[in-house]
Design a protein around this motif. Structure first.
Motif, short mmCIF file in Angstrom:
data_model
loop_
_atom_site.label_atom_id
_atom_site.label_comp_id
_atom_site.label_asym_id
_atom_site.label_seq_id
_atom_site.Cartn_x
_atom_site.Cartn_y
_atom_site.Cartn_z
N SER A 149 19.20 -6.61 34.71
CA SER A 149 18.04 -6.06 34.01
C SER A 149 17.90 -4.57 34.30
O SER A 149 17.64 -3.78 33.39
CB SER A 149 16.77 -6.81 34.43
OG SER A 149 16.85 -8.16 34.08
N PHE A 150 18.07 -4.19 35.55
CA PHE A 150 18.02 -2.77 35.90
C PHE A 150 19.15 -2.01 35.22
O PHE A 150 18.95 -0.90 34.73
CB PHE A 150 18.09 -2.57 37.42
CG PHE A 150 16.76 -2.25 38.02
CD1 PHE A 150 16.19 -0.99 37.87
CD2 PHE A 150 16.07 -3.21 38.73
CE1 PHE A 150 14.96 -0.69 38.42
CE2 PHE A 150 14.83 -2.92 39.28
CZ PHE A 150 14.28 -1.66 39.13
N LEU A 151 20.31 -2.61 35.19
CA LEU A 151 21.46 -1.97 34.55
C LEU A 151 21.21 -1.76 33.06
O LEU A 151 21.49 -0.69 32.51
CB LEU A 151 22.72 -2.81 34.78
CG LEU A 151 24.04 -2.21 34.34
CD1 LEU A 151 24.29 -0.87 35.01
CD2 LEU A 151 25.18 -3.17 34.67
N ALA A 177 28.57 -3.79 35.49
CA ALA A 177 28.14 -5.19 35.40
C ALA A 177 29.16 -6.11 36.06
O ALA A 177 28.80 -7.06 36.76
CB ALA A 177 27.91 -5.59 33.96
N TYR A 178 30.43 -5.82 35.85
CA TYR A 178 31.49 -6.67 36.38
C TYR A 178 31.52 -6.63 37.90
O TYR A 178 31.86 -7.63 38.55
CB TYR A 178 32.84 -6.23 35.81
CG TYR A 178 33.96 -7.16 36.20
CD1 TYR A 178 34.12 -8.39 35.56
CD2 TYR A 178 34.85 -6.82 37.22
CE1 TYR A 178 35.13 -9.25 35.93
CE2 TYR A 178 35.87 -7.68 37.59
CZ TYR A 178 36.01 -8.89 36.95
OH TYR A 178 37.00 -9.75 37.31
N ASN A 179 31.15 -5.50 38.47
CA ASN A 179 31.19 -5.35 39.92
C ASN A 179 30.00 -5.97 40.63
O ASN A 179 29.94 -5.97 41.86
CB ASN A 179 31.31 -3.87 40.30
CG ASN A 179 32.69 -3.33 39.97
OD1 ASN A 179 33.69 -4.04 40.08
ND2 ASN A 179 32.74 -2.09 39.52
N LEU A 180 29.04 -6.47 39.87
CA LEU A 180 27.89 -7.13 40.49
C LEU A 180 28.32 -8.44 41.13
O LEU A 180 29.27 -9.10 40.70
CB LEU A 180 26.80 -7.40 39.45
CG LEU A 180 26.12 -6.18 38.87
CD1 LEU A 180 25.20 -6.59 37.73
CD2 LEU A 180 25.34 -5.42 39.92
N LYS A 181 27.59 -8.84 42.14
CA LYS A 181 27.84 -10.13 42.80
C LYS A 181 27.74 -11.26 41.78
O LYS A 181 26.90 -11.23 40.88
CB LYS A 181 26.80 -10.33 43.90
CG LYS A 181 27.02 -11.57 44.72
CD LYS A 181 25.94 -11.70 45.75
CE LYS A 181 26.11 -13.02 46.47
NZ LYS A 181 24.96 -13.41 47.20
N ASP A 182 28.58 -12.25 41.90
CA ASP A 182 28.61 -13.41 41.01
C ASP A 182 28.99 -13.04 39.58
O ASP A 182 28.62 -13.71 38.64
CB ASP A 182 27.26 -14.13 40.97
CG ASP A 182 26.86 -14.70 42.32
OD1 ASP A 182 27.76 -15.07 43.08
OD2 ASP A 182 25.66 -14.78 42.57
N SER A 183 29.73 -11.95 39.43
CA SER A 183 30.03 -11.47 38.07
C SER A 183 30.87 -12.48 37.27
O SER A 183 30.90 -12.40 36.06
CB SER A 183 30.74 -10.13 38.13
OG SER A 183 31.95 -10.23 38.85
N GLU A 184 31.49 -13.43 37.95
CA GLU A 184 32.29 -14.41 37.19
C GLU A 184 31.41 -15.25 36.27
O GLU A 184 31.89 -15.83 35.32
CB GLU A 184 33.11 -15.32 38.13
CG GLU A 184 32.28 -16.25 38.98
CD GLU A 184 31.76 -15.62 40.27
OE1 GLU A 184 31.04 -16.31 41.01
OE2 GLU A 184 32.05 -14.46 40.52
N THR A 185 30.09 -15.30 36.54
CA THR A 185 29.21 -16.06 35.66
C THR A 185 28.82 -15.27 34.42
O THR A 185 28.16 -15.79 33.55
CB THR A 185 27.92 -16.48 36.41
OG1 THR A 185 27.24 -15.31 36.85
CG2 THR A 185 28.23 -17.41 37.55
N LEU A 186 29.19 -14.00 34.37
CA LEU A 186 28.90 -13.21 33.17
C LEU A 186 29.78 -13.67 32.04
O LEU A 186 29.52 -13.55 30.91
CB LEU A 186 29.15 -11.71 33.44
CG LEU A 186 28.21 -11.06 34.43
CD1 LEU A 186 28.65 -9.62 34.68
CD2 LEU A 186 26.80 -11.07 33.91
#
Length: 186
Positions: A149-151, A177-186
């Motif tokens: 949301s901040f991004l 966004a990809y580097n965020l934690k748990d990004s595999e759920t994106l």
């Protein structure tokens, strides 16, 4: 929350108000002195277990066009328990079920003007993250929703601020966004 409860309550409320014009003037006064007027608004009626004062104020924020969207944002971003309780109810009156994060965030942000103070923004987005996660439990965890949301807000601000000369590209946004934690759920 059953919306009929609110409408029935509102009908009873308006029947009990002696002077509707006085009530509307009180609502308009809220735009200039919310801390003082909120107490006056909350004491206008007896509440019960179906609807709390905080819930009713949140409903007023959503339904009364005389209340400034800017003042709503400033108020729900406040740091008191009352502000937080009203923010929780304000979000409860929105339904994010089966909406993606972007749609939900846009819907939420159309109901008020985000304040400029970073701590208020943080409180508002944190509560939004909790509510979105509750409405979409299989989607993402609250922390990731908060970060995304901040991004999204950063991207929007950069693209719509004329003072920013180098805008974030799609690939830059994607990499963040990809580097965020748990990004595999994106």
């Amino acid at each position: 929350i059953n919306k009929n409860i609110f409408f029935n309550f509102q009908i009873k409320f308006y029947q009990k108000i002696d002077n509707l014009l006085n009530f509307q003037n009180t609502i308009i006064q809220f735009n200039t002195d919310p801390k003082k007027v909120i107490i006056k608004l909350m004491n206008l009626f007896e509440f019960n277990e179906d609807i709390t004062r905080e819930c009713w104020i949140a409903f007023l924020f959503h339904t009364n066009s005389n209340i400034s969207k800017k003042v709503i944002g400033e108020f729900i971003g406040g740091d008191s328990n009352l502000n937080n309780d009203i923010l929780i109810w304000y979000l409860e009156l929105l339904n994010f079920v089966d909406l993606d994060l972007e749609e939900s965030f846009r819907l939420f942000l159309t109901t008020f003007i985000l304040p400029f103070e970073s701590q208020k923004i943080e409180r508002i987005i944190k509560r939004f993250s909790i509510k979105f996660s509750k409405d979409n439990p299989l989607f993402l965890n609250e922390d990731l929703i908060y970060s995304l949301s901040f991004l999204m807000m950063m991207l929007h601000s950069e693209w719509h601020n004329q003072k920013v000369t180098e805008k974030m590209s799609y690939s830059q946004f994607y990499n963040l966004a990809y580097n965020l934690k748990d990004s595999e759920t994106l």
